[in-house]
Design an enzyme around this catalytic site. Structure first.
Site, mmCIF file in Angstrom:
data_model
loop_
_atom_site.group_PDB
_atom_site.id
_atom_site.type_symbol
_atom_site.label_atom_id
_atom_site.label_comp_id
_atom_site.label_asym_id
_atom_site.label_seq_id
_atom_site.Cartn_x
_atom_site.Cartn_y
_atom_site.Cartn_z
ATOM 1 N N GLY A 45 11.324 -8.394 49.704
ATOM 2 C CA GLY A 45 10.036 -8.294 49.049
ATOM 3 C C GLY A 45 10.286 -7.688 47.742
ATOM 4 N N ARG A 49 16.568 -17.658 46.084
ATOM 5 C CA ARG A 49 16.712 -17.964 46.968
ATOM 6 C C ARG A 49 17.453 -19.445 47.061
ATOM 7 N NH1 ARG A 49 10.920 -16.716 50.075
ATOM 8 N NH2 ARG A 49 11.823 -14.949 51.158
#
Ligand code: AMP
Length: 397
Positions: A354, A36
């Site tokens: 996920g 991220r």
């Protein structure tokens, strides 16, 4: 209506508030996956290269008590960002107050500041997560323009996204947000056909909205993982001790009826007498699971069927493992599927966040997919066709 993009903004000399999603997995205060942070770099670099003063902030985990704070500080994230950026990141261990305001006032063009976990504001009454109007207004007052690059939080209206947008003249999407909207939004709104969706994971109940929406949009919907056993039960098959939601069997019947010719279920399944990596396993046909056994992975015939189904597809969206991939002995189906999609030619391949995103990245296939979403819940809600409050709050062009 199209949304304002970071490239539409005048950034020189401006205090640019940048909501990033640095909610990275950590163990003992060490980052275990920095994807991220890496994904946010283009936006941060663009701000500083264009003479903006970058003021970054994010949430990290859940913060409910004073004790949680020690584990949830963004200080290690600021350090990692500094390494990745090759540039000083001034970390201010506060979410408001004189020290933060002074540091922002001293910030020069091209410099980067990051302040503490926005969820530290949740301790005294969920100010961040509850989108407290005073907090959104305060954070908005710290900058001149707002760039929202946090797709992973866009499904929630929090003070650090929707709250700031409500109190500032311009909110633009950052590059990561733009990419997520382009690929996930594109797959849902205007996919190139044939469009195949692959949905795995533990429970039907978590993915009802996604299955329903994708049944409308996709040409085929492959269902694997724990979810499949509720669909087996809906056809009257014995599922033994497999994970199965009895209260969703009727719904599964309806979905099978609605999705006739579209839903693809596993034809064989790897079973074991207990939920353990060490348990002895064997492959049976999906309608022949004996009592005392549970299905933990898809079998080899199913993988052949998956390969036939995705062959020639122009768009593929994958969300959720098709087996208990945490157990190496029952991860084969998920790994084979991941490899199959990574090597699929001529298709836009999207991994919807996920566990499937972590699988694709940890197997080294990150660059072989068109897009791997950084959002778990957000990408699921987007795949459901829901409007995301963080995205809605971005200014229209
Ligand atoms: P989700 O968060 O809904 O994507 O679900 C991911 C979880 O589903 C993982 O923890 C998997 O272990 C689990 N899962 C996948 N297949 C099965 C299965 N056959 N039985 C039990 N759990 C499963």
């Amino acid at each position: 209506m199209s949304k304002l993009m970071i490239t539409d903004l005048q950034l020189k000399g401006k205090k640019v508030l940048v909501r990033v999603d640095f909610n990275v997995p950590m163990k003992d205060q060490k980052i275990t996956d920095d994807n991220r942070i890496v994904q946010a770099l283009p936006t941060i670099k663009y701000v500083i290269e264009n003479g903006g003063k970058a003021i970054l902030f994010s949430h990290l985990g859940r913060v409910k008590t004073e004790e949680d704070k020690a584990k949830a500080s963004l200080a290690p994230v600021a350090k990692r960002l500094e390494e990745l950026l090759g540039k000083k990141v001034l970390f201010v261990p506060q979410t408001r107050g004189a020290e933060l305001e002074a540091a922002i006032a001293n910030l020069k063009e091209g410099e980067v500041l990051m302040f503490e976990n926005t969820r530290f504001e949740d301790i005294n009454g969920k100010k961040e997560s509850g989108n407290d109007p005073e907090l959104g207004k305060y954070w908005a007052s710290l900058g001149d323009v707002f760039v929202n690059d946090a797709f992973g939080t866009a499904h929630r209206a929090h003070a650090s996204n929707a709250g700031i947008s409500a109190n500032i003249a311009q909110t633009a999407a950052g590059f990561l947000m733009e990419k997520e909207l382009k690929f996930i939004g594109g797959a849902v709104d205007n996919p190139a056909h044939p469009f195949v969706a692959i949905l795995g994971g533990a429970k039907v109940s978590d993915k009802i909205g996604v299955i329903e929406n994708l049944l409308k949009k996709a040409d085929k919907v492959i269902i694997g993982g724990g979810m499949a056993y509720t669909f087996f039960k809906a056809q009257g098959w014995n599922v033994g001790d497999s994970i199965c939601e009895l209260d969703k069997v009727e719904l599964a019947k309806e979905l099978l009826e609605k999705g006739k010719g579209k839903i693809v279920l596993p034809v064989d399944t790897v079973i074991a007498p207990e939920f353990s990596n060490e348990a002895p396993s064997k492959v049976v046909k999906s309608n022949e699971i004996p009592d005392g056994f549970q299905g933990l992975d898809v079998g080899p015939e199913t993988l052949k069927l998956y390969a036939e189904t995705v062959k020639g597809a122009k768009t593929v969206v994958w969300n959720g493992p098709v087996g208990v991939f945490e157990f190496s002995n029952f991860a084969k189906g998920t790994l084979a599927l991941c490899e199959m999609l990574a090597n699929l030619e001529g298709a836009i391949t999207i991994v919807g966040g996920g566990d499937s995103a972590s699988a694709a990245i940890s197997l080294g296939y990150a660059s072989k997919f068109t897009h791997i979403s950084t959002g778990g819940g957000a990408s699921l809600e987007y795949l459901e066709g829901k409007a995301l409050p963080g995205v809605e709050a971005i200014s229209n062009k």
